[in-house]
Write an enzyme that holds these catalytic residues in place. Structure first.
Site, PDB file in Angstrom:
ATOM      1  CE  LYS A   1      17.818 -24.841 -36.963  1.00  0.00           C
ATOM      2  NZ  LYS A   1      16.938 -23.809 -37.229  1.00  0.00           N
TER       3      LYS A   1
ATOM      4  CG  ASP B   1      14.995 -20.447 -35.592  1.00  0.00           C
ATOM      5  OD1 ASP B   1      15.565 -19.661 -36.619  1.00  0.00           O
ATOM      6  OD2 ASP B   1      15.664 -21.813 -35.577  1.00  0.00           O
TER       7      ASP B   1
END
Length: 284
Positions: free
Chosen positions: A71, A107
């Site tokens: 990420k 997210d």
């Protein structure tokens, strides 16, 4: 018109990645919408990440998800970042636009959307987040951008909580503070929304729950958990026993997947089907 036998490719790069359930709901959504798309769950190590990123353009993919450990590593490969992704410093979704790679972090957006779907508003609210890892950071940033007035970060490592609080102060309009997580941690009075952003309670440790004083949860609070399996964690059950409103992590995960779906396809996602698909998957 000539038939098109080529499927549009999406998927996830990660290591470990075998237990990632995202493909189940994305494939179900593609089928339900009649889209010739595929979602590939791909093991990609740190050493092979550069080659994997080159494959996105080489194979004309529509986009990819990223999970551990990529990420943050992905940032130098991207042409553009969303505001939230830039603040968070991490990307979980790549969208290919005219040959360029756009980085997004869904997210926190998935969490905020899950609240909206329950008619829970964020402007002016006081938020308390347990944890200071990747999920906590994404949720904290998105809650602040959505209008939360004050965000308290509670974490066992004080430095990480302080760093996240500083990120919020520097990049959003929300005020923020950090607290060291003590045994039987009391939740500050006046909290509107309490969020467990740790993995405590995730299968196979479903009998675990965050170490807090549950009697400091009040009936005016909304209590949320990012853990999605099981959906109704002990943390949420304890909150419900004190008449708090609860929001589980399954809805957050489905909303995140729905956002990814729409970013890649331009089609409105069948959210209810995606959430039900996940629920059935975890019940097996």
């Amino acid at each position: 018109m000539a038939k098109n036998y080529r499927a549009e490719i999406t998927g996830v790069f990660g290591d470990p990645v075998d237990g990632n359930p995202t493909g189940v709901m994305e494939e179900a959504a593609y089928e339900a919408c009649g889209l010739n798309y595929r979602y590939l769950t791909l093991k990609v190590t740190r050493e092979d990440f550069d080659d994997a990123m080159k494959s996105i353009r080489a194979l004309h993919m529509k986009g990819m998800n990223l999970t551990m450990p990529h990420k943050i590593n992905v940032l130098p490969y991207l042409d553009e970042l969303s505001q939230a992704a830039e603040i968070i410093g991490a990307v979980n979704t790549i969208v290919v636009r005219d040959g360029k790679l756009f980085g997004e972090n869904t997210d926190g957006k998935g969490f905020v959307q899950a609240l909206k779907n329950k008619n829970i508003s964020l402007p002016g609210k006081k938020i308390v987040i347990l944890g200071a890892g990747g999920a906590a950071k994404a949720i904290a940033v998105e809650c602040a951008l959505a209008g939360a007035s004050f965000v308290t970060i509670i974490n066992r490592t004080a430095k990480r909580a302080e760093e996240l609080a500083l990120v919020l102060k520097r990049n959003t309009k929300a005020d923020s503070t950090a607290m060291t997580w003590e045994p039987k941690q009391k939740i500050p009075a006046g909290t509107d929304i309490l969020i467990n952003a740790t993995s405590i309670g995730l299968m196979p440790d479903a009998d675990a729950k965050p170490d807090i004083d549950y009697d400091t949860i009040s009936d005016h609070m909304t209590v949320c958990d990012v853990v999605f399996n099981p959906a109704e964690t002990l943390f949420l059950k304890e909150a419900a026993n004190r008449h708090a409103r609860t929001v589980n992590g399954l809805g957050m995960l489905a909303c995140q997947g729905a956002l990814n779906f729409t970013l890649w396809t331009g089609v409105e996602a069948p959210l209810e089907l995606m959430e039900e698909t996940l629920r059935k998957e975890f019940e097996e």
